[in-house]
Write a protein that holds these residues in place. Sequence first.
Motif, short mmCIF file in Angstrom:
data_model
loop_
_atom_site.label_atom_id
_atom_site.label_comp_id
_atom_site.label_asym_id
_atom_site.label_seq_id
_atom_site.Cartn_x
_atom_site.Cartn_y
_atom_site.Cartn_z
N ARG A 69 0.85 -1.20 0.00
CA ARG A 69 0.00 0.00 0.00
C ARG A 69 0.88 1.24 0.00
NH1 ARG A 69 -5.29 -1.29 0.94
NH2 ARG A 69 -5.66 -3.40 1.73
N ASN A 70 0.37 2.33 -0.60
CA ASN A 70 1.09 3.60 -0.62
C ASN A 70 0.86 4.32 0.71
OD1 ASN A 70 -1.46 4.78 -0.72
ND2 ASN A 70 -1.38 5.14 -2.94
N PRO A 71 1.54 5.46 0.91
CA PRO A 71 1.38 6.19 2.17
C PRO A 71 -0.06 6.56 2.50
CG PRO A 71 3.30 6.99 0.99
CD PRO A 71 2.59 6.06 0.06
N ARG A 72 -0.91 6.64 1.51
CA ARG A 72 -2.32 6.97 1.76
C ARG A 72 -3.17 5.74 2.07
NH1 ARG A 72 -0.75 9.93 -2.56
NH2 ARG A 72 -1.81 8.54 -4.03
N GLY A 73 -2.50 4.55 2.12
CA GLY A 73 -3.22 3.32 2.43
C GLY A 73 -3.89 2.67 1.25
N GLN A 74 -3.62 3.18 0.05
CA GLN A 74 -4.25 2.61 -1.14
C GLN A 74 -3.45 1.39 -1.62
OE1 GLN A 74 -4.06 6.12 -3.57
NE2 GLN A 74 -6.21 6.65 -3.17
N LEU A 75 -4.14 0.31 -2.00
CA LEU A 75 -3.49 -0.89 -2.51
C LEU A 75 -2.86 -0.60 -3.86
CD1 LEU A 75 -3.00 -3.98 -2.20
CD2 LEU A 75 -5.16 -4.31 -3.41
N THR A 76 -1.58 -0.90 -3.98
CA THR A 76 -0.87 -0.64 -5.24
C THR A 76 -0.38 -1.92 -5.92
OG1 THR A 76 1.23 -0.35 -4.07
CG2 THR A 76 -0.12 1.62 -4.44
N HIS A 77 0.05 -2.89 -5.13
CA HIS A 77 0.62 -4.11 -5.70
C HIS A 77 0.36 -5.29 -4.76
CE1 HIS A 77 3.11 -0.83 -7.40
NE2 HIS A 77 3.12 -1.58 -8.51
N TYR A 78 0.54 -6.48 -5.36
CA TYR A 78 0.68 -7.71 -4.58
C TYR A 78 2.05 -8.31 -4.90
CZ TYR A 78 -4.32 -7.78 -3.49
OH TYR A 78 -5.57 -7.47 -3.03
N VAL A 79 2.75 -8.75 -3.86
CA VAL A 79 4.03 -9.42 -4.04
C VAL A 79 3.88 -10.85 -3.52
CG1 VAL A 79 6.47 -9.48 -3.45
CG2 VAL A 79 5.33 -7.29 -3.82
N ALA A 80 4.17 -11.81 -4.39
CA ALA A 80 4.02 -13.22 -4.01
C ALA A 80 5.37 -13.91 -4.10
CB ALA A 80 3.01 -13.91 -4.92
N SER A 81 5.66 -14.74 -3.10
CA SER A 81 6.85 -15.60 -3.15
C SER A 81 6.39 -17.04 -3.12
CB SER A 81 7.77 -15.32 -1.96
OG SER A 81 7.14 -15.61 -0.74
N MET A 82 7.09 -17.90 -3.85
CA MET A 82 6.64 -19.29 -3.96
C MET A 82 7.83 -20.23 -3.92
SD MET A 82 5.51 -18.99 -7.95
CE MET A 82 4.53 -17.55 -7.56
N ASP A 83 7.63 -21.37 -3.25
CA ASP A 83 8.64 -22.43 -3.18
C ASP A 83 8.02 -23.71 -3.73
OD1 ASP A 83 11.05 -21.39 -1.84
OD2 ASP A 83 9.67 -20.98 -0.19
N ASP A 84 8.75 -24.35 -4.65
CA ASP A 84 8.32 -25.65 -5.14
C ASP A 84 8.61 -26.69 -4.05
OD1 ASP A 84 7.86 -28.01 -6.42
OD2 ASP A 84 8.96 -27.51 -8.24
N ILE A 85 7.57 -27.30 -3.51
CA ILE A 85 7.75 -28.25 -2.41
C ILE A 85 7.50 -29.69 -2.87
CG2 ILE A 85 7.25 -26.57 -0.60
CD1 ILE A 85 4.40 -27.66 -0.48
N THR A 86 7.73 -29.95 -4.14
CA THR A 86 7.53 -31.30 -4.66
C THR A 86 8.40 -32.31 -3.94
OG1 THR A 86 6.99 -30.39 -6.84
CG2 THR A 86 7.58 -32.72 -6.74
N GLU A 87 9.70 -31.96 -3.81
CA GLU A 87 10.61 -32.90 -3.14
C GLU A 87 10.25 -33.06 -1.67
OE1 GLU A 87 14.63 -31.80 -3.74
OE2 GLU A 87 14.54 -32.00 -5.93
N ARG A 88 9.87 -31.96 -1.03
CA ARG A 88 9.51 -32.05 0.39
C ARG A 88 8.28 -32.93 0.57
NH1 ARG A 88 7.59 -26.78 3.46
NH2 ARG A 88 5.53 -27.66 3.04
N LYS A 89 7.29 -32.77 -0.34
CA LYS A 89 6.08 -33.60 -0.24
C LYS A 89 6.43 -35.07 -0.47
CE LYS A 89 2.21 -32.27 -0.24
NZ LYS A 89 1.21 -32.08 0.85
#
Length: 780
Positions: free
Chosen positions: A286-306
């Motif tokens: 969110r920007n300083p005014r509290g408005q939503l500007t972006h989404y940031v996503a991080s992802m891990d492939d957990i095939t081996e862990r599963k």
Amino acid sequence: MIIHLVQNAALLLSLCWLQSLNHRFWDRNYSAAQLMSGLLFGFTCVIGMMIALEPESGLIFDARSVVLSMAALFGGALVSGIAGLIAAAYRLWLGGAGMWGGLGDIVLSVLLGLGYRYFHLRGKVGRGPGALLIFGLLVHILMLLLFNLQPISNAAWQASVSMLLVMPVATVWLGWMLADIARRGRDERELNIAATAFETRQGMLVTDPSSRILRCNQAFSAITGYSAEEVVGKKASLLSSGRHDAAFYQAMWQQLAATDRWQGEVWNRRKNGEIYPEWLSISAVRNPRGQLTHYVASMDDITERKAAEARIQHLALFDALTGLANRSLLLDRVQYAMNTGARSGQYAALLFLDLDGFKSINDLHGHHTGDQLLRLVAERLGDATFASDTVARLGADEFVVMIESLAGEHQEAATQAEQFAKELLITLGKFYQLDALKLHIGASIGVTLFNDDSSTASELIQQAELAIHQAKAAGKNTMRFFDPAMQKAVSARLRLEEDIRRGLQAEEFIPYLQPQLDEAGRVVGAEVLARWQHPRRGLLGPGVFIEVAEQAGLVEQVDFQMLRQACHRLAVWRQSPATASLSLAVNLSARLLYQADFVDKLLQLLELSGADPYRLKLELTETMLLDDMPAAVARMHQLREHGIRFSIDDIGTGYSSLAYLQTLPLDQLKIDQSFVRELPENGNSLAIIRAICALAGSLQLEVIAEGVETEEQHKQLQDIGCRHFQGYLFGRPMPLDEFERRVTMAPEEEPQRALSCPGRSELHARAGEASTERDVKPCC
């Protein structure tokens, strides 16, 4: 004047431009950047003095106060120090009437700039235009006062006043420019850090508020197979696998809206169509005014862990060798079947299987063959059952099959379970082909039925295991159903086992002595026989407790307590001439003999008690020596060196051979009562006893016969060369004090020994007083 202002403005712009380049070039080397900043500010002062306004000779008006004060404010002591030294050196070189005032200007500018920096870093003053303007006015008012301290012309005075109007503005402008350069430098560093962080091993994705992809990193491309060009501008939903319903995504977006964060496990789809598991974390920006500007996503492939989790779960629930369910999974399924049966009323059955003779196959053909056989058995069990049934391996050659949905009537369910068990016996009894090896092996099966939760899952397995013991006792390759009487017997045995442990702690096990006589009728010693002086049940014979003690691994403790008390009694007898020549024979279990520290413990016991080791005789059974003959011989020789004697008990009932009798350091052979009991009628027993006596004579060993009950037996034994005797004819097992009274009484006071054996029924009734073995021997 205007030209002069333009020149100084251009100089300050050049300084700002060079400072910007300096920040970029030396961004990773702070010390070099500081040094270069000091040189830039210093030489800017020098150039400024070169193009300065000079109203009279030696009097210079330039922007050095602006440059040096800002150098101190933004660069600190090192930058302003270098710049001040350069400016001062050049001003000294120029000389003239205003030299000292010019040097004061330099020093004052640096000091005021450092003071400003000090208060700014502590949050007392800001660096906005207003603050810079006030600071510029303060600096140049002080400069004006400094000039007034020296004689100057009216033209010089007018020039200094003009500078007062211009220099504060120049201070604001230069300060703003340098602050902007510093801010842009910080922004670039943060962008570099952010860019570096963005290219991590985790997949990163940046979207706008409508989930349209704006940027992704290399790890994202490696995980999904999509390049940045293929996904930028498209919706993130292109990764959707279709495994999650609308409710899942609705809950995710609701949490994002409420907390600006969401994380969890999702299934996504790669470019090649493969569905894979990943751990996804989404943060809202969110920007300083509290408005939503972006989404940031991080992802891990957990095939081996599963996959690893699946392997671990499989190992936790399934047998590694056969792939069948293990005890943990079996308990879960039994519990489920119990719950189901309680609702439906239908019976289920647990069949506990144990392979007959599996240990022999392992010993003869090796564990690799044994493992192959177990896998084939598991395959046959799997083929013989339905998918709804459970087949488990509990360990070694023990298997359990649970069949469900049997009849609701007990007898009918038992018939169904019996039929299934018989089919299993036939299936498992067929030949097994292992490469070139053809094996045949049977099985024993114990069965228990259940249709409620009146017993726990573990108790049901135990019931089936009890039933299999009955099946093996019935001749193997058969089946038996669990009978509650079995559980009662086991519970009684467990209670007795705990009672034995308590009795050992309380030293309730006492020795009874049965006399041993020579051919002249003199008592030469006794056999020590264990009795249990129970606080509630009274005196108990070995038939009550020895078998349970052996199964519980407690028999060696009983034997050692008998040894300790025998050594103590021998030490007491040593002090009296009437008893000093007596010996005591103590039965020894295989477990005690093969203990690594037995020899040391026994020798220490003899030393501490003061007993004569030559009066201690250890009785061994010939079968127990076959477990590890070399170890037994080594221990016997160690003890023999200290005077301890050895007797082989029950000679003729095991696997006696001249070879091993020659190897063992023996002193005595003991004829088993089973042969003596048949005298004088049984000619075979007589022949065996005669052979034993002849064997003992050739080996120069003493012979003693146990279980002598009649004068006829006694006389016949004497006739064939036996010289030592033990049995009811000469005395029953008796307490220590009674034995000692008999030994020490005068010969004429000795009572006549019994001339006949008690009735057979009476002897069986007195089985608890069995004498020559720890086990029951009714005729001794």
